[in-house]
Scaffold this motif. Structure first.
Motif, PDB file in Angstrom:
ATOM      1  N   GLU A  16      42.895 -12.355  58.990  1.00  0.00           N
ATOM      2  CA  GLU A  16      43.302 -12.654  60.660  1.00  0.00           C
ATOM      3  C   GLU A  16      44.145 -12.736  61.772  1.00  0.00           C
ATOM      4  O   GLU A  16      45.458 -12.563  61.948  1.00  0.00           O
ATOM      5  N   VAL A  17      43.120 -11.325  62.250  1.00  0.00           N
ATOM      6  CA  VAL A  17      44.365 -10.741  63.828  1.00  0.00           C
ATOM      7  C   VAL A  17      44.357 -11.284  64.717  1.00  0.00           C
ATOM      8  O   VAL A  17      45.501 -11.455  65.805  1.00  0.00           O
ATOM      9  N   LEU A  18      43.638 -11.753  65.616  1.00  0.00           N
ATOM     10  CA  LEU A  18      42.897 -12.819  66.748  1.00  0.00           C
ATOM     11  C   LEU A  18      43.475 -14.469  66.023  1.00  0.00           C
ATOM     12  O   LEU A  18      42.202 -15.047  65.556  1.00  0.00           O
ATOM     13  N   HIS A  19      44.635 -15.123  67.152  1.00  0.00           N
ATOM     14  CA  HIS A  19      44.631 -16.743  66.642  1.00  0.00           C
ATOM     15  C   HIS A  19      44.140 -17.536  67.637  1.00  0.00           C
ATOM     16  O   HIS A  19      45.070 -17.726  68.617  1.00  0.00           O
ATOM     17  N   GLY A  20      43.217 -18.023  67.850  1.00  0.00           N
ATOM     18  CA  GLY A  20      42.491 -18.383  69.257  1.00  0.00           C
ATOM     19  C   GLY A  20      42.518 -18.134  70.908  1.00  0.00           C
ATOM     20  O   GLY A  20      43.228 -18.635  71.615  1.00  0.00           O
ATOM     21  N   VAL A  21      42.496 -16.677  70.774  1.00  0.00           N
ATOM     22  CA  VAL A  21      43.082 -16.022  71.910  1.00  0.00           C
ATOM     23  C   VAL A  21      42.353 -17.013  73.211  1.00  0.00           C
ATOM     24  O   VAL A  21      41.079 -17.227  73.380  1.00  0.00           O
ATOM     25  N   HIS A  22      43.292 -16.825  74.437  1.00  0.00           N
ATOM     26  CA  HIS A  22      42.244 -18.021  75.219  1.00  0.00           C
ATOM     27  C   HIS A  22      42.954 -17.188  76.823  1.00  0.00           C
ATOM     28  O   HIS A  22      44.675 -17.165  76.415  1.00  0.00           O
ATOM     29  N   PHE A  23      42.395 -17.600  77.994  1.00  0.00           N
ATOM     30  CA  PHE A  23      42.995 -17.023  79.386  1.00  0.00           C
ATOM     31  C   PHE A  23      41.475 -16.377  79.642  1.00  0.00           C
ATOM     32  O   PHE A  23      40.316 -16.583  79.575  1.00  0.00           O
ATOM     33  N   SER A  24      42.017 -16.143  81.628  1.00  0.00           N
ATOM     34  CA  SER A  24      40.492 -15.960  82.157  1.00  0.00           C
ATOM     35  C   SER A  24      41.579 -15.718  83.482  1.00  0.00           C
ATOM     36  O   SER A  24      42.417 -15.002  83.557  1.00  0.00           O
ATOM     37  N   VAL A  25      40.658 -14.504  84.325  1.00  0.00           N
ATOM     38  CA  VAL A  25      40.622 -13.665  85.255  1.00  0.00           C
ATOM     39  C   VAL A  25      39.523 -14.114  86.281  1.00  0.00           C
ATOM     40  O   VAL A  25      38.395 -14.260  85.966  1.00  0.00           O
ATOM     41  N   GLU A  26      40.195 -13.797  87.383  1.00  0.00           N
ATOM     42  CA  GLU A  26      39.042 -14.975  88.720  1.00  0.00           C
ATOM     43  C   GLU A  26      38.841 -12.482  89.707  1.00  0.00           C
ATOM     44  O   GLU A  26      39.942 -12.154  89.052  1.00  0.00           O
ATOM     45  N   SER A  27      38.006 -12.611  90.358  1.00  0.00           N
ATOM     46  CA  SER A  27      37.273 -11.862  91.641  1.00  0.00           C
ATOM     47  C   SER A  27      38.584 -11.970  92.431  1.00  0.00           C
ATOM     48  O   SER A  27      38.736 -13.127  92.914  1.00  0.00           O
ATOM     49  N   GLY A  28      39.038 -10.693  92.527  1.00  0.00           N
ATOM     50  CA  GLY A  28      39.697 -10.616  93.885  1.00  0.00           C
ATOM     51  C   GLY A  28      41.511 -11.123  92.953  1.00  0.00           C
ATOM     52  O   GLY A  28      42.048 -11.112  93.932  1.00  0.00           O
ATOM     53  N   LYS A  29      41.760 -10.685  91.796  1.00  0.00           N
ATOM     54  CA  LYS A  29      43.136 -10.921  91.450  1.00  0.00           C
ATOM     55  C   LYS A  29      42.882  -9.939  90.403  1.00  0.00           C
ATOM     56  O   LYS A  29      42.282  -9.399  89.203  1.00  0.00           O
ATOM     57  N   ALA A  30      44.185 -10.189  89.416  1.00  0.00           N
ATOM     58  CA  ALA A  30      45.067  -9.339  88.344  1.00  0.00           C
ATOM     59  C   ALA A  30      45.075 -10.142  87.719  1.00  0.00           C
ATOM     60  O   ALA A  30      46.426 -10.475  87.889  1.00  0.00           O
ATOM     61  N   LEU A  31      44.461  -9.485  85.917  1.00  0.00           N
ATOM     62  CA  LEU A  31      45.392 -10.187  85.557  1.00  0.00           C
ATOM     63  C   LEU A  31      46.114  -8.899  84.256  1.00  0.00           C
ATOM     64  O   LEU A  31      45.883  -8.787  83.638  1.00  0.00           O
ATOM     65  N   GLY A  32      47.728  -9.458  84.226  1.00  0.00           N
ATOM     66  CA  GLY A  32      48.365  -8.817  83.023  1.00  0.00           C
ATOM     67  C   GLY A  32      48.432  -9.484  81.799  1.00  0.00           C
ATOM     68  O   GLY A  32      48.617 -10.514  81.478  1.00  0.00           O
ATOM     69  N   LEU A  33      48.097  -8.675  80.932  1.00  0.00           N
ATOM     70  CA  LEU A  33      47.326  -9.366  79.628  1.00  0.00           C
ATOM     71  C   LEU A  33      48.487  -8.018  79.017  1.00  0.00           C
ATOM     72  O   LEU A  33      48.530  -6.982  78.542  1.00  0.00           O
ATOM     73  N   LEU A  34      49.780  -8.445  78.475  1.00  0.00           N
ATOM     74  CA  LEU A  34      50.402  -8.140  77.887  1.00  0.00           C
ATOM     75  C   LEU A  34      51.578  -8.069  76.166  1.00  0.00           C
ATOM     76  O   LEU A  34      50.683  -9.260  76.239  1.00  0.00           O
ATOM     77  N   GLY A  35      51.598  -7.341  75.802  1.00  0.00           N
ATOM     78  CA  GLY A  35      52.183  -7.552  74.280  1.00  0.00           C
ATOM     79  C   GLY A  35      52.343  -6.365  74.150  1.00  0.00           C
ATOM     80  O   GLY A  35      52.656  -5.149  74.257  1.00  0.00           O
ATOM     81  N   ARG A  36      53.428  -6.170  72.922  1.00  0.00           N
ATOM     82  CA  ARG A  36      53.949  -5.344  72.128  1.00  0.00           C
ATOM     83  C   ARG A  36      52.866  -4.719  71.758  1.00  0.00           C
ATOM     84  O   ARG A  36      51.499  -4.747  70.832  1.00  0.00           O
ATOM     85  N   ASN A  37      52.889  -3.779  71.225  1.00  0.00           N
ATOM     86  CA  ASN A  37      51.657  -2.413  70.354  1.00  0.00           C
ATOM     87  C   ASN A  37      51.262  -3.298  69.292  1.00  0.00           C
ATOM     88  O   ASN A  37      52.084  -3.964  68.265  1.00  0.00           O
ATOM     89  N   GLY A  38      50.399  -3.504  68.662  1.00  0.00           N
ATOM     90  CA  GLY A  38      49.852  -4.476  67.428  1.00  0.00           C
ATOM     91  C   GLY A  38      49.991  -6.170  67.679  1.00  0.00           C
ATOM     92  O   GLY A  38      49.156  -6.543  66.827  1.00  0.00           O
ATOM     93  N   ALA A  39      50.019  -6.775  69.324  1.00  0.00           N
ATOM     94  CA  ALA A  39      50.061  -7.356  69.448  1.00  0.00           C
ATOM     95  C   ALA A  39      48.543  -8.579  69.363  1.00  0.00           C
ATOM     96  O   ALA A  39      48.319  -9.273  69.542  1.00  0.00           O
ATOM     97  N   GLY A  40      47.939  -7.449  69.432  1.00  0.00           N
ATOM     98  CA  GLY A  40      45.494  -7.427  69.286  1.00  0.00           C
ATOM     99  C   GLY A  40      45.047  -7.698  70.631  1.00  0.00           C
ATOM    100  O   GLY A  40      44.162  -8.005  71.131  1.00  0.00           O
ATOM    101  N   LYS A  41      46.042  -7.107  71.942  1.00  0.00           N
ATOM    102  CA  LYS A  41      45.370  -6.439  73.481  1.00  0.00           C
ATOM    103  C   LYS A  41      43.747  -5.767  73.130  1.00  0.00           C
ATOM    104  O   LYS A  41      42.856  -6.370  73.707  1.00  0.00           O
ATOM    105  N   THR A  42      44.115  -4.912  72.081  1.00  0.00           N
ATOM    106  CA  THR A  42      42.849  -3.747  72.267  1.00  0.00           C
ATOM    107  C   THR A  42      42.530  -4.746  71.463  1.00  0.00           C
ATOM    108  O   THR A  42      41.132  -3.914  72.352  1.00  0.00           O
ATOM    109  N   THR A  43      41.625  -5.316  70.550  1.00  0.00           N
ATOM    110  CA  THR A  43      41.062  -5.856  69.379  1.00  0.00           C
ATOM    111  C   THR A  43      40.591  -6.583  70.488  1.00  0.00           C
ATOM    112  O   THR A  43      39.232  -7.037  70.879  1.00  0.00           O
ATOM    113  N   THR A  44      41.749  -7.810  71.414  1.00  0.00           N
ATOM    114  CA  THR A  44      40.498  -8.329  72.578  1.00  0.00           C
ATOM    115  C   THR A  44      39.603  -7.919  73.653  1.00  0.00           C
ATOM    116  O   THR A  44      38.782  -8.170  74.008  1.00  0.00           O
TER     117      THR A  44
END
Length: 305
Positions: A16-44
């Motif tokens: 298992e590489v993602l363990h219950g990932v959760h976040f939200s983003v709305e129009s007119g806003k920017a969400l910063g999705l952050l993490g070290r290399n290998g944290a799971g950002k690209t898979t998400t």
């Protein structure tokens, strides 16, 4: 529009590489999705774009199941994917048509974005004849050519000099003002702080911090203060605080020309200030401490450092 990622789990070959990932983003806003290399950002991101299927969890848009084919998505990946031997115009129009844009619409949009990004002179040049920075701007033009509803930018400032970085900053701000839904991933925290109202920090496949950036900074700076004494090094200031103010504060951190203090339990900022005056310390700076996003990121995702 409000996009919500809810309790996403993903495994590869039983790992298992993602363990219950959760976040939200709305129009007119920017969400910063952050993490070290290998944290799971690209898979998400790939699950969001339906490249991978999640093992469990859900993605919704305005409370309804999210189907990527129903939306125009512009994705700028960290690993670039254009054809180096092909001319800029030829491949960008081809890629726009693959996304359902007519030839005329693609051609008009291409003219707009090449001019907006200052690279119209390279329209009929092969991609591999351009500088790294101009190749990056071509990649950005490709991302925006189909007028996407959702824009995902992964390390968009890579290879750009300060002048071109400013052009890109202006474009990102325009996207937010145009009520695009923007997900922004970068290791350059200054850009994230500039664009993003909300952040989600990933570490080892989990979201370890999620919410409004201003509120997060405020909570992490709570009960912490900045003190700089005139003519004193941070080391000397820290020693003086330990000798004169020990019952009021502890030394949390020494920085370039100041120290960060943490109030002892039950103590107030007013009491500390009175103690500083009583000790006749020559104060150059005394203020509430607001941590940088870099500080917060290291605290939450720097466990291996």
């Amino acid at each position: 529009m409000k996009l919500e990622i809810k309790d996403i789990h993903k495994s590869f070959d039983g790992n298992e590489v993602l363990h219950g990932v959760h976040f939200s983003v709305e129009s007119g806003k920017a969400l910063g999705l952050l993490g070290r290399n290998g944290a799971g950002k690209t898979t998400t991101i790939r699950i969001l774009m339906d490249v991978f299927k999640a093992n469990s969890g859900s993605i919704t848009m305005d409370g309804k199941p999210f189907h990527p084919k129903e939306y125009k998505i512009g994705y700028l990946p960290e690993e670039r994917g254009l054809y180096p031997k092909k001319k800029v115009r030829e491949q960008l129009i081809y890629l726009a048509q693959l996304r359902g844009v007519s030839y005329k619409e693609a051609s008009d949009s291409l003219k707009h974005w090449l001019k907006r990004l200052g690279i119209e002179e390279y329209e009929n040049r092969r991609l591999d004849t351009l500088s790294k920075g101009n190749q990056q701007k071509v990649q950005l033009a490709q991302t925006l050519l189909a007028d996407p509803d959702i824009v995902i930018l992964d390390e968009p400032f890579s290879g750009l000099d300060p002048v071109n970085s400013q052009i890109l900053k202006d474009v990102v701000l325009e996207l937010i003002q145009d009520h695009k839904l923007v997900i922004f991933s970068s290791h350059q925290m200054s850009y994230v702080e500039e664009f993003c109202e909300d952040i989600a920090i990933m570490n080892h496949g989990s979201i370890v911090l999620n919410g409004g950036l201003k509120e997060i900074k405020r909570s992490y700076g709570q009960n912490r203060l900045v003190l700089q004494l005139a003519g004193k090094t941070p080391e000397a200031t820290a020693d003086i605080c330990r000798q004169e103010l020990l019952s009021y504060v502890s030394v949390y951190e020494k920085q370039k020309d100041r120290v960060i203090l943490e109030l002892q339990e039950g103590r107030t900022k007013t009491e500390l200030l009175a103690a500083i005056v009583k000790a006749k310390l020559d104060v150059e700076a005394f203020m509430d401490y607001e941590p940088s996003l870099t500080d917060i990121f290291v605290w939450k995702a720097g466990d291996e450092a």
